[in-house]
Design a protein around this motif. Structure first.
Motif, mmCIF file in Angstrom:
data_model
loop_
_atom_site.group_PDB
_atom_site.id
_atom_site.type_symbol
_atom_site.label_atom_id
_atom_site.label_comp_id
_atom_site.label_asym_id
_atom_site.label_seq_id
_atom_site.Cartn_x
_atom_site.Cartn_y
_atom_site.Cartn_z
ATOM 1 N N ALA A 184 0.822 -1.207 0.000
ATOM 2 C CA ALA A 184 0.000 0.000 0.000
ATOM 3 C C ALA A 184 0.855 1.257 0.000
ATOM 4 N N SER A 185 1.999 1.195 0.681
ATOM 5 C CA SER A 185 2.846 2.380 0.793
ATOM 6 C C SER A 185 3.614 2.675 -0.483
ATOM 7 N N LEU A 208 3.369 3.412 -7.195
ATOM 8 C CA LEU A 208 4.226 3.094 -8.337
ATOM 9 C C LEU A 208 3.389 2.714 -9.556
ATOM 10 N N VAL A 209 2.356 1.907 -9.344
ATOM 11 C CA VAL A 209 1.487 1.504 -10.453
ATOM 12 C C VAL A 209 0.803 2.715 -11.065
ATOM 13 N N ARG A 210 0.327 3.621 -10.229
ATOM 14 C CA ARG A 210 -0.329 4.824 -10.746
ATOM 15 C C ARG A 210 0.638 5.679 -11.552
ATOM 16 N N ALA A 216 4.797 5.371 -18.039
ATOM 17 C CA ALA A 216 5.307 4.231 -18.818
ATOM 18 C C ALA A 216 4.178 3.227 -19.003
ATOM 19 N N PRO A 217 3.208 3.530 -19.852
ATOM 20 C CA PRO A 217 1.988 2.718 -19.940
ATOM 21 C C PRO A 217 2.198 1.292 -20.417
ATOM 22 N N ARG A 218 3.314 0.997 -21.089
ATOM 23 C CA ARG A 218 3.545 -0.358 -21.601
ATOM 24 C C ARG A 218 4.449 -1.183 -20.688
ATOM 25 N N VAL A 219 4.887 -0.595 -19.604
ATOM 26 C CA VAL A 219 5.729 -1.313 -18.651
ATOM 27 C C VAL A 219 4.835 -2.073 -17.673
ATOM 28 N N MET A 220 5.099 -3.363 -17.512
ATOM 29 C CA MET A 220 4.333 -4.206 -16.601
ATOM 30 C C MET A 220 5.155 -4.447 -15.342
#
Length: 213
Positions: A109-110, A115-117, A123-127
């Motif tokens: 959560a911290s 990081l995902v947001r 970097a929309p294509r980075v998983m």
């Protein structure tokens, strides 16, 4: 098949013919002449000992061998493309990469959600995936590439492991006033606290996320 004696451009032509269904469209996509495409297909046919495509009306239909080859061929071409792209420099908007980050559940959560947001926009294509962290194997997993990175408390690791300080937090004990077993100074190793039922709570706040878990 000895790959050192194989022109890898033949597989680029193979993928284009498979995707476009014919030599003419493949030539247009690759910006090559039809004779060049036909010659490359002939060379690959000789190399694999299979026609790869047979004519059916206006289209070239793949043979069973071509159907088996197309998946690995596309994966290999994507890998080559990513490798060349990395040599040209990292562009987060177009980079297609995958990262595994080891962390404890309380860390997600911290750190993981913000990081995902951030990656969704930058970097929309980075998983990126969060995986359970085994502190006994953290150094081995990082060295072997099983983990791309790890987020945890400061641990004694080898000098070849690069680390970065992300934040500082403190642990507090909250109990009702006058609790009979909470007297004087309390440490994690003290007798009274070891006999209590404890709820472990993480409070977190960042510019992108805040809450309690």
């Amino acid at each position: 098949m000895n790959i050192s004696r194989t022109d890898l451009n033949l597989f680029v032509v193979f993928e284009a013919i498979y995707s476009q269904g014919g030599v003419t469209r493949a030539a247009e996509v690759l910006h090559l002449t039809q004779p060049t495409i036909s010659h490359a297909l002939g060379r690959l046919r000789d190399r694999v000992g299979d026609p790869l495509f047979v004519r059916h009306g206006q289209r070239l239909v793949p043979t069973p061998l071509a159907d088996r080859m197309i998946g690995p061929t596309r994966e290999a071409l994507k890998l080559f493309q990513r490798t060349l792209g990395e040599l040209d420099g990292f562009d987060p908007l177009t980079a297609e990469m995958q990262f595994s980050i080891g962390m404890r559940a309380l860390m997600e959560a911290s750190f993981f959600l913000p990081l995902v947001r951030l990656l969704n926009s930058a970097a929309p294509r980075v998983m990126v995936s969060s995986v359970p962290l085994d502190r006994r194997r953290i150094e081995a997993d990082l060295s072997a590439g099983e983990l791309s990175a790890a987020i945890d408390i400061f641990l004694p690791l080898g000098e070849d492991i690069r680390r970065e300080h992300l934040s500082t937090s403190r642990t507090v004990v909250v109990a009702r006033q006058g609790h009979p077993q909470v007297v004087g100074q309390i440490t994690l190793g003290s007798g009274p606290i070891n006999r209590l039922e404890i709820a472990l709570v993480a409070c977190f706040k960042s510019p992108n996320f805040q809450g309690v878990s």
